[in-house]
Design an enzyme around this catalytic site. Sequence first.
Site, mmCIF file in Angstrom:
data_model
loop_
_atom_site.group_PDB
_atom_site.id
_atom_site.type_symbol
_atom_site.label_atom_id
_atom_site.label_comp_id
_atom_site.label_asym_id
_atom_site.label_seq_id
_atom_site.Cartn_x
_atom_site.Cartn_y
_atom_site.Cartn_z
ATOM 1 N N HIS A 25 -27.292 -34.347 -118.199
ATOM 2 C CA HIS A 25 -27.240 -35.574 -119.168
ATOM 3 C C HIS A 25 -26.540 -36.596 -118.568
ATOM 4 C CE1 HIS A 25 -22.503 -35.949 -120.340
ATOM 5 N NE2 HIS A 25 -22.708 -34.645 -119.893
ATOM 6 N N CYS A 26 -26.851 -38.005 -119.233
ATOM 7 C CA CYS A 26 -26.237 -39.135 -118.624
ATOM 8 C C CYS A 26 -25.489 -39.743 -119.805
ATOM 9 C CB CYS A 26 -27.303 -39.984 -118.283
ATOM 10 S SG CYS A 26 -28.708 -40.459 -119.528
ATOM 11 N N ILE A 27 -25.481 -41.037 -120.134
ATOM 12 C CA ILE A 27 -24.614 -41.575 -121.203
ATOM 13 C C ILE A 27 -24.993 -41.259 -122.730
ATOM 14 C CG2 ILE A 27 -23.732 -43.712 -122.091
ATOM 15 C CD1 ILE A 27 -22.471 -43.058 -119.582
#
Length: 659
Positions: A25-27
């Site tokens: 995942h990212c932000i």
Amino acid sequence: MNHRELSKEIIRLTGGQENITQAWHCITRLRFNVREENKVQLEQIRALDGVLGAQFQSDQFQVVIGNKVAAVYEELEEQLKQNGIVRAEVEAEPKRSRGINAVLDTISGIFTPILPAIVGTGMLKGILALLVTLGAIQETSGEYQILASVANAAFYFLPFLLAVSSARKFKVNEYIALTLAGTLLYPTILNAYLENHLEPIRFLSLPVSIVNYTQSVIPIILGVWLLSYVHRWVDRFIPGPVKVIFTSMIVLVITVPILLIAIGPLGNYIGIYLEIGTSWLFAHSGPLTGIVLGGLMPVIVMTGMHYAFFPGTLQNLSKLGYDVLLLPLNLVANMSQAGAVMAVFLKTKNKSMKSIALSSGISAFLGITEPAIYGVTLKLKKPFYASIIGGAAGGGFITAVGLKCFGFAVPGLLSLPLYIGPDGGMANFWYALIGIGISFIVSFVVTLLLKWDEPNAVQAAVPTASQQGDATKSEQAAATTNSASAASIKSSDPAMSPPVTVHSIEEKKGEIYSPLTGELVLLKELPDPTFAEEMTGKGIAIFPQEGRVTAPFDGTVTMIAKSKHAIMLTSSSGIDILIHVGLNTVSLKGKFFEEKVVIGQRVNKGDLLLEFDIESIQAAGINLITPVIVANTPDYLDVVPVQVKGVIPMNELLLLTVR
């Protein structure tokens, strides 16, 4: 739908665990590599409660979650681990601080988690002292003995609390760290100390000093720090199948003797000299120390430097039974902030500022001064100077009389029972009342005497008639409703910044200033549907002209992508802003980016957050359009761009959140 249920449904509708080869995942997004795209039920995933959107992009399947992505990923990762699915490392990880920032970051990370325990028991200690003084409870009663054991437990067993928080900070097993604390408080050493048998115990001919480690601070922190290095070193050489058996044993056998022979006594001496240093400071400087620190305490708190006082404060409380530095000076400084904002409340004619001053003044009386500092005094400047004068006056008095605080609590009016002497003496308590009275009155009067500029009555914005074709319906309605009172503002260069129409301050919730210099682009024009369809929130995009990103307001850094391309901040008023440099820049894995802040750091508007190499990123074929998004858009009636076309300079008003 909770996070666990949501993650299960996402896995199922993505084709099951067997269809997922990688997950990370990212932000704001869960990202997947899948074996067969046709097994992904895109529309069903988009319809899930908690999912803002879903799409395929750049050979990835992306599920937009928003602010809660990390929590959802934790549940998802746990389920995927069962099938050995590999995770790509793109989660945010704080950059290592250096120098004094590293020290403050470490102290903050260790002491902040244990504050509920030591503040709660500290307040109970103060209430017990008050009850004894009033004759409501006897020290010989069973009620007092039980409540006193609760009040003293956190400090007596402080090494156990610090072991857990230190282990989390240094990223080592918490239970091994607790075992380390247990060796410091084990009866073999503790009983020998209590019975005055101070002859060292010999271990491999080396002396183990007999030291009382109850209520100690420094030894366990240094011990867990050593443990983290020893554990990583030992873990490299132990084969996987027997790690659980041998790693912890070998680590403890190495770490405990070093702790008891060298680190523990060293930490104990550091604590002793902290006590001596505090006593020397007050003996030789007298009121001068209180004047300087009492006046500068708001600045110290704003910069995070107050964490540097925590070890000495806890050491003094545990060994001496009282603190004469951080807690008393914070008390008078907080009351000085209360005096300044209450004066603003009486003097200002601006209804919004009056409301903010009243609410933040109440918070300041309770010891929470951030709303007063950032919402009132610092914004108006001169009341902030008045609060410094009041804090200095009160600080000079309390250090002259030697005010003592006998427990740890948030320095507000509710902490006053902690200034009653353990023997029931009230002289120290009256000194505390006089000190906060001096601070409050001086700050209040000076603020009333000073003149300051009232907040601008022209605050919130919507596009002008020439731009309303691109505006949302809510913006058009707002512009129509307020057309009679709206004012037009023009940039110094009309070609660069078209005029905009503004509303009154009553409709403004918060200001967001431009973190970049560059060409404005509407979100709906972006090629990435996640941003174009406002799945992550409303805002605007900027095509940068220079490779620098600065803070759009005063606030705290809450997230930095490991690939460094995205950063999230929260303002003092609760606005969550996401600055996402470029589209699909996560593929660069941090190359060409350099972050200048760390997670948890306080920043002021205009502080440098990030630098990036524009030419190199463009040469890699990456689109540098940078969305600036209010991630908690649902908390507001609307998010309105001040202007929607042209070039905006860095630190110029960009967005407004509207109630």
